[in-house]
Every structure is written in C-alpha cells, then in structure tokens.
Scaffold this active site. Structure first.
Site, short mmCIF file in Angstrom:
data_model
loop_
_atom_site.label_atom_id
_atom_site.label_comp_id
_atom_site.label_asym_id
_atom_site.label_seq_id
_atom_site.Cartn_x
_atom_site.Cartn_y
_atom_site.Cartn_z
N ASP A 110 0.97 -1.10 0.09
CA ASP A 110 0.00 0.18 -0.07
C ASP A 110 0.95 1.12 -0.11
OD1 ASP A 110 -2.20 1.65 0.04
OD2 ASP A 110 -2.70 1.24 2.29
N CYS A 116 -1.37 3.58 11.07
CA CYS A 116 -1.24 4.76 12.13
C CYS A 116 -0.99 6.00 11.28
CB CYS A 116 -0.09 4.42 12.99
SG CYS A 116 0.38 5.77 13.97
N SER A 258 -17.66 1.84 22.72
CA SER A 258 -17.32 2.90 23.33
C SER A 258 -15.75 3.05 23.92
CB SER A 258 -18.09 3.53 24.39
OG SER A 258 -17.98 2.25 25.46
N GLY A 259 -14.88 2.41 23.07
CA GLY A 259 -13.48 2.23 23.22
C GLY A 259 -12.72 3.46 23.02
N MET A 405 -2.46 -4.09 20.52
CA MET A 405 -2.99 -3.62 19.43
C MET A 405 -2.50 -1.93 19.58
SD MET A 405 -5.80 -6.16 17.99
CE MET A 405 -5.72 -5.50 16.33
N HIS A 535 8.74 23.08 39.35
CA HIS A 535 7.81 23.72 39.87
C HIS A 535 7.67 25.15 39.17
CE1 HIS A 535 4.69 24.77 42.75
NE2 HIS A 535 5.34 26.15 42.51
#
Length: 567
Positions: A110, A116, A258-259, A405, A535
C-alpha cells in the site's frame, strides 16, 4: 485509538420493548519520536497490505545493492532482514536493523506508514487538535475566568480535513525519506512467505519476485473490524478509515463501540456540533478503562456533552441512509438477543475495534494456523506453527499478533526482535507499555487496572494498595483553569512494585511516561518518590502521587525484572 475486537454479552436492561427513537424525540442523551528529521525517526505501528488474486510467481531472484550491509550477519542470502509491512512497526524495526548493521528490505503493498500514519494515530490527532481548540473557544465560562473575550467561533470543514490529510502526508514522506536515506530497500508489492527464509512479492498483473533473507518479520497490521449485519457504504455508515476524511459532519451520529476509537471520535464530533449516541455491548461505557477512571471520564467527557448512550445492546443490523430515509440501527439485548430499539440517525460510525490483516501471507506454506486471524507467537515474537513448534528466523510484530494492538507496541516489539537477531536476548515487558486516549481532557494508563491487580494479588498471595491525587492540587493545572482530573497509583506495599498508573486530566498522555519508564526499569515507589520535578509543572501530579503512597516496606527487595527496554 483502540477498542476490543469482541464484545461479550452484558446483563439485560430493563428498558421497554422495541421502540423507534427519532431526532425530534431523542436529542440528547501513540510514533516513537516525532518525524521531523531522518535519524530521529522511531515511529511505531502497522500497515495494510492488499492481497491480489492468485498470481504465478516467477523464480527470478534479485540480489539488491544496498548501502546498509556493513556488519551483515549472514552470507548466501539477499538480505539479513526482510520486513513485510511498512507501517510504523515495520519502520521502527527497519531503522533499528540498520543501526545494527543489517542489510534490510521492507515490502509494502500500500503506502509507507500503514494504519497509524495514514488512517489512524496521525490524522486522528490532527482532528483532535481542532476539537480541542474549538472546546476552548466555546467554553465561555472558562474564557471569562481567564479574562478573555472571544466572538462566536466557527470552523471550515474542508480546512479541518485538509489539516489531517496534510499532516499524514508530511509524516508519510518523512518516514519514506528516512528509510531511503539509511539505505533500506523499499520493495513495492504484496509480500508472501513462500518458504522458510524465502519471500515473494509483486504487483497485480506482474510476475512475482523471489528474495531470500536470514530473518523475516511479519508486520502487516490490522483493518477495522465490522460485525456481521452491518452494511458499510462509506458515506452514512462508515469506519474510522472513512471518518478521518471528514467528508461531512452529521447532525446526529451513532457510534458503535465506546473504546478508544469511539471516545475520541465523540470528542471530535461533539466539538464540531454533532449529537452523539453510543451503542455499547457491555453494561458500562469505556469497558477497557480502570472502572474508577471510567466513571470520572463519563462525568467529564459524556454527561456534560450532547451525548446519550445505550449499554448492554448489540447492533444486530445497520442499514445505510438511502432514498431519503435515515440510517436504521436495530438493537437487541446483548444477553437475551431480544429486540430492544430501532434508532434512526444521520450517520453511524463503526468503532468495534480492529482485526488482524493476515490473509494472503502464505502462512499455510509454513504450517502456521492463525487464531482468530492473529499469528501465534511466543514472548519473543517468534512464530509458532500448528504443531506448537517455533519456526526458525520468522517473527511477527504489532497488530498481526494481537498481543497489544498499539502502534508504539508494534515498534517496541520490532526493536526487541532486531535485538534478538543481533544476538541479544530481549523480552519486552508489555505491562510497561502505556496507552492513551486523546480526548479533552486526555486519559492515559500503563500496567494493570485495579480489578486486574487485585485478581493477581489474590492468586499469588500479596496485598495491593492504591494512592490517588487530584489535578485540583496542581498549581500549573489551576493556572490553566484545568483542575478537573485524577491520577491513580496501584502498587504492592510489601515491595513497592508499581502495578499500574491511570491518569485523567490535562496532558495525561504526556505524563504517563514517567510511570511507564518506572515499570520498565523496575523502579520502586519508595525510590521514585525522591525524584525532583520542576515547579510549577503538571509533572508534579505524578510527584505527589508517588509521595502519597504509604506503608511501603523498604526492607524487601523487589522482584527481578527483565533488562530495561526502551518503549
């Protein structure tokens, strides 16, 4: 962006019988380094390779001329290492192989970058960057608290889509150029394992070319998983592949699952003005998260927004919109399979996870049988055949093996494999690999959830302690007026071993790596609490978290850990 591939049944809901919900009645309810240079690239991930109809391979053998053969381990092979799949998992393995002096080739059917870069992590972060800006501009109360005044915000849909596409193109080009610059041979075509240490590749309509390699890595990645009964037309019913193009912004969209994937897209769509309905097979939203973090996420990311949800139900059938009719979603009870509702919406996003892309690899030629599509491997990513034997010189990384994954997990696995090829035994500790959900605010995690840790403790006979700290106590978060958030530490009080860390809050995806590295290095709570943090910074959320751990027995040595691995 991840979600479970299979959704086990949940307890039935006490809702009334089948009903039709219409709009009028139902309104609400990670790249290893940023690819900016050549040698600085260490991305992670997987790729998508398209298998063509049967072709007759020629027995032509090619011996490539490459500049990366210094220090090659083998003679009599065309390459030391051939990687099938040029996603960021394969890319990370290739770059590390070059560093080790291996003559390397990567086969891609491809485009370089895989899921990703082209259809996942990268373009989705571009869309989420836009949704984050929109939320800031839309939050009048937040702006007023900072003394800011902004006129009514708006967006250009095509401009947003172009931003995502341009980012993917830029990163893809950087990855391609880095491979070429380092002397990795990019072989275009569909890769197939012909025999042990032998691979063929070629384009549709052309003879295949055969090459040999001392070692082979399978890195073919995954594709969106679409359950049976769902008709995808790419326009009104679509997967994340289509959604990332942002061809339109529906007024009302149902998200099935709903992941990670579903939650991130809910963030994008609601920021751009859509109303969202979640369809979840389990009896709670975000089932993969630590339960306490999940409850807080629902209060922060779901309840205040134009989002409603149905839990404990399956989408038995989804029909795309056509002839002026809306998308129809037939829901059934996840346990009893009794009809529940029929939703009528403008669009449906299928976010039920991803499935390994391993068909057409020629695994039958080496007696390998996949398990639900995944290539079976051991802890060193070595491929196991149908008889339970290891196949010499053959490895599988990333989504194709199903161990974890995540894009950066694929890269870490690839680097681990290259270390083994170079003679260094290296076993990756997957519990040290972080995960993140780039909502606003973000969610991140590493190691075990609290229920997982307590189950392990019960089996092995040790105690579990939990420490928590709030973003409301952090100066930098308060300066940003972003005090909503929680950090949670799960650890063993007898040894100080860190079992898991979970964060919901501003820049949680960046903060998690201190905990991730601590787990990878075997650092104990009683040691890391002495680390110094600047800080005022958000990193002090973790500083306070580790300092709040109590009753750690400093006289007990921690269990041995594997050699540290960069993740």
């Amino acid at each position: 962006m991840q979600a479970s591939l299979s959704l086990p049944p949940a307890a039935p809901r006490s809702d009334p019988g089948p009903a039709v919900f219409r709009r009028s009645a139902f309104r609400f309810c990670g790249l290893r380094r940023e690819a900016l240079g050549l040698r600085s690239l260490r991305p992670a991930g997987s790729t998508r390779i398209f298998r063509s109809p049967a072709r007759t391979p020629s027995r032509k053998t090619v011996t490539a001329v490459s500049g990366n053969g210094i220090g090659s381990l083998s003679k009599g092979f065309d390459y030391d290492l051939v990687i099938i799949g040029a996603g960021v998992g394969g890319h990370g393995a290739a770059l590390h192989a070059v560093e080790k002096g291996l003559k390397t080739a990567i086969i891609e059917g491809d485009i370089v970058g895989g899921t990703c870069v082209n259809r996942g992590c990268v373009p989705s972060k571009a869309l989420l960057a836009v949704s984050g800006r929109m939320r800031e501009l839309q939050n009048e109360h937040h702006l007023n608290a900072l003394g800011l005044q902004v006129s009514s915000p708006g967006y250009d849909r095509q401009g947003v889509a172009d931003h995502a596409n341009n980012l993917a193109s830029k990163i893809r080009n950087n990855l391609t150029n880095s491979l070429k610059a380092l002397g990795v041979d990019i072989l275009t075509g569909v890769g197939t394992i012909a025999d042990t240490q032998k691979v063929t590749y070629g384009k549709v309509g052309f003879p295949d070319t055969e090459i040999t390699a001392r070692d082979i890595i399978i890195a073919t990645g995954s594709v969106p998983f679409v359950p049976t009964g769902i008709e995808v037309d790419g326009k009104t019913v679509f997967t994340s592949d289509h959604a990332l193009k942002l061809e339109w912004v529906p007024e009302w969209i149902a998200i099935v699952g709903s992941g990670y994937i579903g939650l991130e897209f809910s963030d994008v769509y609601t920021a751009l003005g859509s109303e969202v309905t979640f369809v979840e097979a389990l009896d709670q939203l975000m089932p993969g998260f630590d339960p306490e973090i999940g409850k807080l996420a629902q209060r922060v990311l779901i309840n205040p927004r134009k989002i409603d949800y149905h839990t404990g139900v399956f989408a038995k059938k989804i029909t795309p919109a056509k002839d002026g009719k809306p998308v129809l979603i037939e829901l059934i009870d996840a346990k009893t399979k009794e009809p529940k509702y029929t939703l009528e919406v403008d669009a449906a996003l299928i976010a039920t996870g991803r499935a390994p892309f391993t068909k057409g690899l020629g695994l039958e030629n080496i007696n390998v049988v996949t398990q639900r599509g995944f290539v079976p491997v051991n802890e060193r990513m070595q491929v196991i055949d149908a008889s339970g034997n290891l196949i010499p010189h053959l490895y599988c990384i990333g989504d194709a093996n199903g161990k974890m994954m995540l894009a950066h997990a694929a890269s870490a696995q690839g680097i681990s494999v290259v270390e083994q090829i170079g003679g260094t035994d290296n076993v990756l500790n997957h519990l040290s690999i972080p995960a993140a959900c780039f909502t606003h605010p973000e969610i991140s995690m590493v190691g075990m959830t609290e229920p997982q840790a307590r189950e392990k403790a019960q089996q092995e006979g040790f105690e579990v302690s939990v420490a928590k700290t709030s973003f409301k106590a952090n100066t930098k978060a308060l300066a940003e007026n972003e005090g909503e958030g929680l950090a949670k530490l799960i650890y063993r009080p007898d040894t100080g071993e860190i079992l898991g860390v979970h964060i919901l809050g501003m820049h949680a995806a960046d903060l998690i790596h201190e905990a991730s590295n601590a787990i990878a290095l075997g650092t104990r709570v009683q040691d890391i609490k002495f680390a110094v943090h600047a800080h005022p910074t958000l990193s002090e959320v973790l500083d306070e978290l580790f300092k709040s751990a109590e009753q750690v027995n400093t006289g007990v040595s921690p269990p041995s850990v594997n050699e540290p691995v960069t993740v």
